[in-house]
Design a protein around this motif. Structure first.
Motif, mmCIF file in Angstrom:
data_model
loop_
_atom_site.group_PDB
_atom_site.id
_atom_site.type_symbol
_atom_site.label_atom_id
_atom_site.label_comp_id
_atom_site.label_asym_id
_atom_site.label_seq_id
_atom_site.Cartn_x
_atom_site.Cartn_y
_atom_site.Cartn_z
ATOM 1 N N PRO A 147 6.245 14.151 -0.748
ATOM 2 C CA PRO A 147 6.508 12.964 0.348
ATOM 3 C C PRO A 147 6.478 13.173 1.715
ATOM 4 C CG PRO A 147 7.837 12.903 -1.827
ATOM 5 C CD PRO A 147 7.055 14.366 -1.617
ATOM 6 N N GLY A 148 5.988 12.595 2.528
ATOM 7 C CA GLY A 148 6.062 12.730 3.884
ATOM 8 C C GLY A 148 4.786 13.652 4.486
ATOM 9 N N ARG A 149 5.013 14.282 5.527
ATOM 10 C CA ARG A 149 3.842 14.901 6.298
ATOM 11 C C ARG A 149 4.172 16.153 7.055
ATOM 12 N NH1 ARG A 149 -0.675 11.660 7.105
ATOM 13 N NH2 ARG A 149 -0.862 10.219 5.468
ATOM 14 N N THR A 150 5.424 16.281 6.865
ATOM 15 C CA THR A 150 5.605 17.500 7.871
ATOM 16 C C THR A 150 6.282 18.706 6.971
ATOM 17 O OG1 THR A 150 8.038 16.836 8.152
ATOM 18 C CG2 THR A 150 6.332 15.778 9.845
ATOM 19 N N ALA A 151 6.670 19.799 7.861
ATOM 20 C CA ALA A 151 6.857 20.955 7.174
ATOM 21 C C ALA A 151 8.432 20.717 6.515
ATOM 22 C CB ALA A 151 7.027 22.315 8.176
ATOM 23 N N MET A 206 0.856 -1.130 -0.200
ATOM 24 C CA MET A 206 -0.041 0.108 -0.139
ATOM 25 C C MET A 206 0.763 1.275 0.030
ATOM 26 S SD MET A 206 -2.848 1.154 2.783
ATOM 27 C CE MET A 206 -3.738 2.900 2.596
ATOM 28 N N THR A 207 0.636 2.188 -0.901
ATOM 29 C CA THR A 207 1.328 3.419 -1.150
ATOM 30 C C THR A 207 1.038 4.277 0.080
ATOM 31 O OG1 THR A 207 1.589 2.941 -3.408
ATOM 32 C CG2 THR A 207 2.221 5.335 -2.582
ATOM 33 N N ALA A 208 2.007 4.963 0.871
ATOM 34 C CA ALA A 208 1.712 5.935 1.847
ATOM 35 C C ALA A 208 0.828 7.185 1.269
ATOM 36 C CB ALA A 208 2.926 6.441 2.392
ATOM 37 N N ARG A 209 0.146 7.757 1.776
ATOM 38 C CA ARG A 209 -0.607 9.007 1.362
ATOM 39 C C ARG A 209 0.451 10.131 1.286
ATOM 40 N NH1 ARG A 209 -2.930 14.105 2.779
ATOM 41 N NH2 ARG A 209 -2.593 13.689 5.190
ATOM 42 N N LEU A 210 0.471 11.022 0.079
ATOM 43 C CA LEU A 210 1.267 12.114 0.201
ATOM 44 C C LEU A 210 0.852 13.218 1.021
ATOM 45 C CD1 LEU A 210 1.864 12.361 -3.805
ATOM 46 C CD2 LEU A 210 3.502 11.428 -2.020
ATOM 47 N N GLY A 211 1.717 13.951 1.467
ATOM 48 C CA GLY A 211 1.378 15.278 2.334
ATOM 49 C C GLY A 211 0.954 16.101 1.348
ATOM 50 N N ARG A 212 -0.149 17.019 2.237
ATOM 51 C CA ARG A 212 -0.573 18.081 1.655
ATOM 52 C C ARG A 212 -0.325 19.424 2.130
ATOM 53 N NH1 ARG A 212 -6.535 15.999 -0.971
ATOM 54 N NH2 ARG A 212 -5.689 14.139 -1.567
ATOM 55 N N ALA A 213 -0.221 20.287 1.196
ATOM 56 C CA ALA A 213 0.282 21.730 1.928
ATOM 57 C C ALA A 213 -0.478 22.674 0.890
ATOM 58 C CB ALA A 213 1.727 21.918 1.921
ATOM 59 N N ASP A 214 -0.656 23.984 1.772
ATOM 60 C CA ASP A 214 -1.219 25.089 1.166
ATOM 61 C C ASP A 214 -0.344 26.159 1.813
ATOM 62 O OD1 ASP A 214 -2.591 27.565 0.162
ATOM 63 O OD2 ASP A 214 -4.632 26.958 1.047
ATOM 64 N N LEU A 215 0.486 26.891 0.977
ATOM 65 C CA LEU A 215 1.509 27.656 1.365
ATOM 66 C C LEU A 215 1.355 29.073 0.981
ATOM 67 C CD1 LEU A 215 4.523 25.246 -0.188
ATOM 68 C CD2 LEU A 215 3.417 25.511 2.291
ATOM 69 N N HIS A 216 -0.011 29.412 0.695
ATOM 70 C CA HIS A 216 -0.130 30.875 0.362
ATOM 71 C C HIS A 216 -1.445 31.556 0.927
ATOM 72 C CE1 HIS A 216 0.048 34.090 -3.252
ATOM 73 N NE2 HIS A 216 -0.218 34.457 -2.063
ATOM 74 N N ILE A 217 -1.563 31.855 2.051
ATOM 75 C CA ILE A 217 -2.633 32.303 3.130
ATOM 76 C C ILE A 217 -2.707 33.481 3.469
ATOM 77 C CG2 ILE A 217 -4.423 31.481 4.910
ATOM 78 C CD1 ILE A 217 -3.646 28.466 4.422
ATOM 79 N N HIS A 218 -3.530 34.483 3.670
ATOM 80 C CA HIS A 218 -3.670 35.648 4.137
ATOM 81 C C HIS A 218 -4.781 35.799 5.380
ATOM 82 C CE1 HIS A 218 -1.442 37.294 0.527
ATOM 83 N NE2 HIS A 218 -2.030 36.536 -0.021
ATOM 84 N N THR A 219 -4.294 36.703 6.164
ATOM 85 C CA THR A 219 -5.066 36.823 7.304
ATOM 86 C C THR A 219 -5.518 38.548 7.350
ATOM 87 O OG1 THR A 219 -3.346 37.644 8.979
ATOM 88 C CG2 THR A 219 -3.490 35.298 8.580
ATOM 89 N N LEU A 220 -6.179 38.806 8.353
ATOM 90 C CA LEU A 220 -6.734 40.079 8.631
ATOM 91 C C LEU A 220 -5.242 40.977 8.736
ATOM 92 C CD1 LEU A 220 -9.344 39.756 11.119
ATOM 93 C CD2 LEU A 220 -9.864 40.624 8.813
ATOM 94 N N ALA A 221 -4.189 40.463 8.991
ATOM 95 C CA ALA A 221 -2.951 41.346 9.160
ATOM 96 C C ALA A 221 -2.586 41.998 7.682
ATOM 97 C CB ALA A 221 -1.863 40.543 9.671
ATOM 98 N N SER A 222 -3.059 41.519 6.762
ATOM 99 C CA SER A 222 -2.839 42.099 5.519
ATOM 100 C C SER A 222 -4.301 42.441 4.927
ATOM 101 C CB SER A 222 -1.811 41.495 4.648
ATOM 102 O OG SER A 222 -2.024 40.211 4.385
ATOM 103 N N ASP A 223 -4.401 41.603 3.796
ATOM 104 C CA ASP A 223 -5.718 41.754 2.723
ATOM 105 C C ASP A 223 -6.411 40.677 2.966
ATOM 106 O OD1 ASP A 223 -3.972 40.302 1.387
ATOM 107 O OD2 ASP A 223 -4.367 41.311 -0.457
ATOM 108 N N GLY A 224 -6.253 39.807 4.070
ATOM 109 C CA GLY A 224 -7.344 38.566 4.286
ATOM 110 C C GLY A 224 -8.501 39.069 4.969
ATOM 111 N N THR A 225 -9.545 38.132 5.228
ATOM 112 C CA THR A 225 -10.818 38.636 5.746
ATOM 113 C C THR A 225 -11.194 37.780 7.011
ATOM 114 O OG1 THR A 225 -12.039 37.033 4.294
ATOM 115 C CG2 THR A 225 -11.977 39.528 3.642
#
Length: 266
Positions: free
Chosen positions: A189-193, A1-20
């Motif tokens: 490959p992997g799960r961590t940063a 069984m192949t291990a699941r690949l890690g998933r990352a979203d590396l571009h997220i904004h907050t209220l500190a800039s122009d996020g909502t």
């Protein structure tokens, strides 16, 4: 069984800039509403909310790791700096900023590149950097998937550019609302940063995602305009009251000036 690949979203904004959305809301959505293993908070020209998000994640034992990032406005376009500990100044050259990110041990990734718009790194500039004999000036990857209006028309061209120049492919949401988090993501490959960092450098990442519809993007713009109005009112009110508060930066204690982190869970 192949291990699941890690998933990352590396571009997220907050209220500190122009996020909502604030940090707590974003972390809650990531924890309970996604299968992301790693996220990066990448506000424009600041890292304070990202540092808070990383601390809150560790202190509260949350599942997904947080990378401290910044979306830096360079003279050559927007650039994502990941794994930072200090903010970088804006309006320096793309070359200088990539080197400064590497000096911190970080990764440098052009955001929504090749679009004929001043906030996007252009192909001729990236080719010149990649041709430099000093790898300190080379981008580490390229954002090959960005679901916004800037990303859709140029997606195929960006993928071809990455493959032509041997750059790692990265997919991100460029989220300015919680609903957008995970609309674009990177597998590795992997799960961590740390696994993600190694995968980028080894060119073992790939992009995935779904493009936004036009209606949803107009809705996001409306939310941003309302946020800017609240920010302006809060700044003026804080000055009038003289109580040391200003606009909400999206994390506990973020209304204070100077801003400070106050973990409500403690």
């Amino acid at each position: 069984m192949t291990a699941r690949l890690g998933r990352a979203d590396l571009h997220i904004h907050t209220l500190a800039s122009d996020g909502t959305a604030g940090v707590e809301e974003i972390l809650d959505v990531v924890e309970h509403g996604t299968d992301l293993d790693v996220i990066a908070i990448t506000d424009h020209e600041r890292i304070d909310a990202a540092l808070v998000a990383r601390s809150m994640t560790v202190d509260r034992g949350l599942r997904a790791e947080v990378i401290v990032g910044e979306e830096i406005t360079t003279r050559g376009g927007h650039l994502l700096g990941l794994f930072l500990e200090r903010p970088l100044p804006s309006l320096r050259s793309l070359r200088w900023t990539i080197a400064a990110i590497h000096d911190q041990g970080g990764l440098a990734i052009p955001a929504h590149p090749l679009v004929p718009y001043p906030l996007c790194a252009q192909g001729f500039a990236l080719r010149r950097l990649l041709a430099d004999a000093d790898p300190r000036y080379h981008p580490d990857a390229i954002e090959t998937f960005n679901p916004t209006a800037l990303g859709r028309p140029w997606h195929g061209r960006v993928v071809a550019f990455a493959d032509e120049h041997g750059l790692a492919r990265v997919g991100n949401s460029d989220a300015h609302t919680t609903a957008a988090i995970g609309a674009g993501w990177t597998t590795f490959p992997g799960r961590t940063a740390d696994d993600l960092r190694r995968a980028v450098l080894a060119r073992q990442t790939n992009h995935h995602g779904t493009f936004h519809g036009t209606t949803g993007q107009f809705s996001t713009l409306g939310r941003q305009l309302r946020k800017y109005g609240r920010d302006a009112r809060d700044n003026v009110a804080g000055i009038v009251r003289g109580d040391g508060t200003r606009r909400d930066l999206g994390y506990p204690g973020g209304r204070q000036r100077p801003p400070r982190f106050e973990d409500r869970a403690q």
